[in-house]
Enzyme design. Structure first.
Site, PDB file in Angstrom:
ATOM      1  N   ASP A  38     -42.620  26.555   2.062  1.00  0.00           N
ATOM      2  CA  ASP A  38     -42.699  26.529   3.515  1.00  0.00           C
ATOM      3  C   ASP A  38     -41.280  26.766   4.061  1.00  0.00           C
ATOM      4  OD1 ASP A  38     -43.423  25.546   6.225  1.00  0.00           O
ATOM      5  OD2 ASP A  38     -42.307  23.771   5.591  1.00  0.00           O
ATOM      6  N   ASP A 240     -43.541  20.206   3.859  1.00  0.00           N
ATOM      7  CA  ASP A 240     -43.201  18.915   4.472  1.00  0.00           C
ATOM      8  C   ASP A 240     -44.140  18.532   5.609  1.00  0.00           C
ATOM      9  OD1 ASP A 240     -42.277  21.028   6.157  1.00  0.00           O
ATOM     10  OD2 ASP A 240     -41.136  19.544   7.262  1.00  0.00           O
ATOM     11  N   ASP A 244     -49.006  21.816   6.131  1.00  0.00           N
ATOM     12  CA  ASP A 244     -48.891  22.229   4.729  1.00  0.00           C
ATOM     13  C   ASP A 244     -49.871  21.496   3.816  1.00  0.00           C
ATOM     14  OD1 ASP A 244     -46.684  23.916   5.326  1.00  0.00           O
ATOM     15  OD2 ASP A 244     -45.358  22.173   5.294  1.00  0.00           O
TER      16      ASP A 244
HETATM   17  P1  ADP Z   1     -44.317  26.861  11.887  1.00  0.00           P
HETATM   18  O1  ADP Z   1     -44.794  27.000  10.467  1.00  0.00           O
HETATM   19  O2  ADP Z   1     -43.147  27.744  12.168  1.00  0.00           O
HETATM   20  O3  ADP Z   1     -44.151  25.444  12.352  1.00  0.00           O
HETATM   21  P2  ADP Z   1     -46.637  27.087  13.738  1.00  0.00           P
HETATM   22  O4  ADP Z   1     -47.885  27.670  13.191  1.00  0.00           O
HETATM   23  O5  ADP Z   1     -46.620  25.645  14.109  1.00  0.00           O
HETATM   24  O6  ADP Z   1     -45.484  27.520  12.741  1.00  0.00           O
HETATM   25  O7  ADP Z   1     -46.223  27.932  15.032  1.00  0.00           O
HETATM   26  C1  ADP Z   1     -46.174  29.341  14.970  1.00  0.00           C
HETATM   27  C2  ADP Z   1     -45.529  29.895  16.196  1.00  0.00           C
HETATM   28  O8  ADP Z   1     -46.253  29.499  17.389  1.00  0.00           O
HETATM   29  C3  ADP Z   1     -44.116  29.418  16.424  1.00  0.00           C
HETATM   30  O9  ADP Z   1     -43.188  30.136  15.666  1.00  0.00           O
HETATM   31  C4  ADP Z   1     -43.971  29.648  17.931  1.00  0.00           C
HETATM   32  O10 ADP Z   1     -43.701  31.001  18.192  1.00  0.00           O
HETATM   33  C5  ADP Z   1     -45.346  29.318  18.454  1.00  0.00           C
HETATM   34  N1  ADP Z   1     -45.404  27.905  18.897  1.00  0.00           N
HETATM   35  C6  ADP Z   1     -46.009  26.873  18.288  1.00  0.00           C
HETATM   36  N2  ADP Z   1     -45.850  25.726  18.996  1.00  0.00           N
HETATM   37  C7  ADP Z   1     -45.091  26.038  20.082  1.00  0.00           C
HETATM   38  C8  ADP Z   1     -44.561  25.305  21.203  1.00  0.00           C
HETATM   39  N3  ADP Z   1     -44.761  23.993  21.364  1.00  0.00           N
HETATM   40  N4  ADP Z   1     -43.840  25.987  22.106  1.00  0.00           N
HETATM   41  C9  ADP Z   1     -43.626  27.306  21.966  1.00  0.00           C
HETATM   42  N5  ADP Z   1     -44.079  28.043  20.946  1.00  0.00           N
HETATM   43  C10 ADP Z   1     -44.802  27.442  20.016  1.00  0.00           C
HETATM   44 MG    MG Z   2     -42.443  22.756   7.587  1.00  0.00          MG
END
Ligand code: ADP
Ligand code: MG
Length: 295
Positions: A38, A240, A244
Site C-alpha cells: 500500500d 495499514d 487494506d
Molecule cells: P488512498 O489509498 O490514497 O487513501 P482512497 O481510495 O481513500 O485512496 O482515495 C482515493 C482518492 O479519492 C484520493 O487520492 C483523493 O483524490 C480522493 N479523496 C478521497 N477522500 C477525499 C477527501 N476527503 N477529500 C478530497 N479528496 C478525497
Molecule cells: Mg494506507
C-alpha cells in the site's frame, strides 16, 4: 517445520518486533515471490500536509477557496481531509460546519458551505458530475508530477481551483524495498491515488512504474491481490488502513504496519511492530531459516 523450530522462529520474531499470529504463517512466508505494498501510511509516513492552494475562479481568492474546502472537509475522517483542515487552521482560517456532507469512497467529498455547493476530490469525481476540468488540468498535472496529491475543487458545479497535500516517504522504505529485490522478491505498489502521483513516489523508493497499480478503488484492492495469486504467484500484502483489510486477508501472507489501524492488524497474519517495511524482509528471512531447519 517441527513445533520446536516454529516456536523458536516465532519467539525470535517477537524479539524483533515481528508478531506472527500462527506457525502456519511462518511456514508460508519463505515462498513469497511478490509483495504488494500500500502507498499511503505503508511506504509513506501517512501524515499528509497541505502544500498548495490554487484558484481559477475570478470571483474568489485563495484564502476564500481554502476556507470553503476546509469547512467541507471538517465532515471528513479521511487523512486528506484532516490535512486540509489542519493546514487551514494553521493559517488562522475561520471554518464553519458543512451541510449535506457526503463522503464518496475513492472519489472525494461533497456538500454545502454557506450558499455554495462544493465538490472536492479526484478527476473521477468531477467527471462523474460532468464538470469540465480544462481550467485546472495543467496545475493538477504539475502538482502530481511532484508526488503531491492534488484535489480538484468545484464550486457550484464549475472547476474553481486545486488544493494539494504532500506525504513523505519513510526513510526506511527504499532500503527495505532494495532488500526484498536482493532476495529475488518483486514489489508492487497499490493505491487509490492517481497514477502520476503514485509513480513519483514509486520512483523515490525504487519501484518501477510498470509495478504501480494506481487509482484502485478501496473495494478492488483485494481483487488485485487475487489476480496476482491466480497467476500462480505466492503473494504478500502490506498495509495499514481499514481499506487494506480485505486485501490483507486475501494475500497468502498479510502484513500489517503496527502503527496503522486495528482493523488492518486483525486482518493480517503478521504485524510489524516497528512500523516500517524492513520487517517484511526480516520475516521472510526468519521463515527461510525456520524451514531450512527441518530439511
Ligand atoms: P488512498 O489509498 O490514497 O487513501 P482512497 O481510495 O481513500 O485512496 O482515495 C482515493 C482518492 O479519492 C484520493 O487520492 C483523493 O483524490 C480522493 N479523496 C478521497 N477522500 C477525499 C477527501 N476527503 N477529500 C478530497 N479528496 C478525497
Ligand atoms: Mg494506507
Amino acid at each position: 517445520a517441527t513445533p520446536t523450530s516454529i516456536m523458536v522462529g516465532t519467539g525470535r520474531g517477537a524479539e524483533n518486533g515481528i508478531l506472527i499470529k500462527g506457525g502456519e504463517h511462518l511456514e508460508k512466508a519463505y515462498a513469497l515471490k511478490t509483495i504488494v505494498l500500500d502507498k499511503t501510511g505503508t511506504i509513506t509516513r501517512g501524515q499528509p500536509s497541505l502544500t498548495d492552494v490554487f484558484i481559477t475562479a475570478p470571483d474568489m481568492d485563495e484564502r476564500e477557496l481554502l476556507r470553503l474546502v476546509a469547512s467541507l472537509e471538517k465532515g471528513s475522517e479521511h487523512p486528506l481531509g484532516e490535512a486540509i483542515v489542519k493546514g487551514a487552521r494553521e493559517k488562522d482560517t475561520e471554518l464553519v460546519d458543512p451541510r449535506g456532507f457526503e463522503a464518496i469512497p475513492g472519489h472525494g467529498v461533497s456538500g454545502q458551505v454557506g450558499d455554495k455547493q462544493l465538490l472536492v476530490g479526484n478527476r473521477r469525481l468531477l467527471a462523474s458530475r460532468n464538470i469540465a476540468i480544462s481550467a485546472i488540468q495543467d496545475t493538477v498535472e504539475k502538482l502530481e508530477g511532484e508526488g503531491k496529491t492534488a484535489m480538484l475543487v468545484a464550486v457550484n458545479n464549475r472547476a474553481a481551483g486545486v488544493v494539494a497535500v504532500a506525504d513523505t516517504v519513510k526513510d526506511t522504505s527504499a532500503e527495505a524495498i532494495r532488500a526484498l529485490k536482493e532476495m529475488g522478491i518483486e514489489t508492487i505498489m497499490i493505491t487509490g491515488d492517481n497514477r502520476r502521483t503514485a509513480e513519483a513516489i514509486a520512483r523515490q523508493v525504487g519501484i518501477a512504474s510498470q509495478n504501480v497499480l494506481a487509482e484502485v478503488l478501496p473495494q478492488d484492492k483485494a481483487r488485485e491481490v487475487n489476480k496476482l495469486k491466480e497467476q500462480g504467484r505466492v503473494v504478500g500484502m502490506v498495509g495499514d488502513g481499514i481499506n487494506d483489510a480485505p486485501a490483507l486477508a486475501t494475500a497468502d501472507v498479510g502484513f500489517a504496519i503496527g502503527t496503522g489501524t486495528d482493523v488492518a492488524m486483525e486482518a493480517a497474519d503478521i504485524t510489524l511492530m516497528r512500523g516500517d517495511l524492513r520487517g517484511v524482509a526480516a520475516s521472510i528471512k526468519l521463515s527461510r531459516a525456520t524451514m531450512r531447519n527441518i530439511k
